[in-house]
Design a protein around this motif. Structure first.
Motif, short mmCIF file in Angstrom:
data_model
loop_
_atom_site.label_atom_id
_atom_site.label_comp_id
_atom_site.label_asym_id
_atom_site.label_seq_id
_atom_site.Cartn_x
_atom_site.Cartn_y
_atom_site.Cartn_z
N THR A 164 0.85 -1.20 0.00
CA THR A 164 0.00 0.00 0.00
C THR A 164 0.88 1.25 0.00
OG1 THR A 164 -0.05 0.19 2.40
CG2 THR A 164 -1.77 -1.19 1.38
N ASP B 127 0.83 3.66 2.21
CA ASP B 127 1.39 3.80 3.56
C ASP B 127 2.65 2.94 3.73
OD1 ASP B 127 -0.06 5.70 4.89
OD2 ASP B 127 -1.61 4.29 5.57
N GLN C 281 2.77 10.06 8.81
CA GLN C 281 1.48 10.77 8.71
C GLN C 281 1.68 12.20 8.22
OE1 GLN C 281 -0.58 10.71 12.47
NE2 GLN C 281 -1.18 8.56 12.21
N ALA D 296 0.26 13.88 4.78
CA ALA D 296 -0.56 15.09 4.80
C ALA D 296 0.09 16.20 3.97
CB ALA D 296 -0.75 15.56 6.25
N LEU E 27 -2.07 13.35 0.52
CA LEU E 27 -2.49 11.96 0.27
C LEU E 27 -3.01 11.27 1.53
CD1 LEU E 27 0.21 10.33 -2.08
CD2 LEU E 27 -2.06 11.17 -2.69
N SER E 28 -3.42 12.07 2.53
CA SER E 28 -3.82 11.46 3.80
C SER E 28 -4.89 10.38 3.64
CB SER E 28 -4.33 12.53 4.76
OG SER E 28 -3.26 13.34 5.16
N ASP E 29 -5.78 10.54 2.67
CA ASP E 29 -6.88 9.57 2.51
C ASP E 29 -6.51 8.40 1.61
OD1 ASP E 29 -8.34 11.31 4.03
OD2 ASP E 29 -9.21 12.34 2.29
N MET E 30 -5.31 8.37 1.10
CA MET E 30 -4.95 7.39 0.06
C MET E 30 -4.01 6.31 0.58
SD MET E 30 -6.22 8.54 -2.89
CE MET E 30 -7.28 9.94 -3.16
N HIS F 212 -4.25 3.60 2.19
CA HIS F 212 -4.62 2.18 2.09
C HIS F 212 -4.63 1.69 0.65
CE1 HIS F 212 -8.12 4.65 1.44
NE2 HIS F 212 -8.63 3.64 0.75
N ARG F 213 -4.49 2.63 -0.30
CA ARG F 213 -4.55 2.21 -1.71
C ARG F 213 -3.23 1.57 -2.15
NH1 ARG F 213 -8.01 6.22 -5.54
NH2 ARG F 213 -9.66 6.69 -4.04
N GLN G 248 -0.52 11.41 -8.30
CA GLN G 248 -0.57 10.89 -6.93
C GLN G 248 0.60 9.97 -6.64
OE1 GLN G 248 -4.51 9.23 -7.19
NE2 GLN G 248 -5.46 10.96 -6.12
#
Ligand code: ADP
Ligand code: MG
Length: 237
Positions: A81, A83, A102, A106, A110-113, A115-116, A125
């Motif tokens: 992923t 992360d 983290q 931020a 890409l804070s919401d990405m 897990h992708r 991205q």
């Protein structure tokens, strides 16, 4: 912060790639290296990062800072992923700084990405993830080798803004290799024009950073910087 003095280097076979090259970088500066393909830009970055050893000359740091590299190819591990990719430098050192990871995610938006997987990201991205991975080591200096060359112009402009933000917020010093006169003129405190293993000359763009991006790109200071870089590149060639 960094002094490079009379650096010479060859890969062997008697070919000189860096030819008594000297340059300085002050703390907090963005310095671009611009020059024809094969003039030694990637090589000087590698010597500065001590991935290669100079034949002659010195690289002197005032305080040896944490360095991080960013390349044109984001080189993310496809099976991990975002992360996990960003955690990699920490994992290799045996210590993952969760907060730094983290903050890095931020900082690049890409804070919401996290897990992708890389294949689920756009090209822009993926480059942001690559920058986040570099930031997760809390570097003081970024060495960037044509990082945005494969991005379209709109994404490249966005990445340029991101880089100027990072410089401001983290006090990063950046050594930035690019093929684009415009990108060099826009990003840099100083543009060093390279030719055949030497620094041919220097341009200081001096844009008004208090104004917005559009105004800076439309300013006389920007246009004259691009013209000065072009003139320097054409000199003696
Ligand atoms: P630039 O990044 O400015 O395009 P490089 O620093 O990659 O230039 O290369 C400078 C010169 O060194 C070129 O002539 C290139 O062919 C040569 N070179 C680069 N890497 C190697 C290598 N690993 N082995 C031998 N020669 C190399
Ligand atoms: Mg190169």
């Amino acid at each position: 912060m960094l002094q490079v003095r009379d650096l010479s280097f060859g890969y062997g076979g008697g070919v000189t790639v860096l030819d008594a090259l000297s340059m300085d970088i002050a703390e907090g500066d963005v310095v671009s290296l611009l020059g024809p393909s094969g003039c030694g830009k990637s090589t000087i970055l590698r010597v500065i990062a001590e991935l290669l050893e100079a034949d002659e000359g010195d690289v002197t740091w005032q305080n040896i800072p944490e360095l991080a590299f960013v390349f044109q190819d984001p080189a993310l591990m496809p099976w991990a992923t975002v992360d996990e990719n960003v955690q990699l430098p920490g994992r290799l050192k045996g210590k993952i700084d969760k907060k730094a990871v983290q903050d890095a995610m931020a900082a690049v938006g890409l804070s919401d990405m996290g897990h992708r997987f890389p294949a689920q990201l756009s090209g822009g991205q993926r480059m942001r993830a690559s920058v986040a991975r570099a930031l997760a080591a809390n570097p003081k200096v970024l060495l960037m080798d044509e990082p945005f060359a494969a991005l379209d112009e709109i994404l490249r402009f966005q990445m340029n803004e991101l880089l100027l933000d990072l410089k401001k917020q983290r006090g990063l010093s950046i050594l930035f290799v690019t093929h684009s006169l415009y990108e060099a003129a826009y990003l840099s405190d100083r543009v060093l024009v390279m030719d055949r293993g030497q620094i041919k000359g220097e341009v200081k763009p001096d844009l008004d950073r208090g104004t917005n991006a559009q105004d800076q790109r439309a300013s006389g200071a920007f246009t004259s910087a691009v013209a000065a870089i072009a003139a320097l590149m054409a000199e003696g060639s």
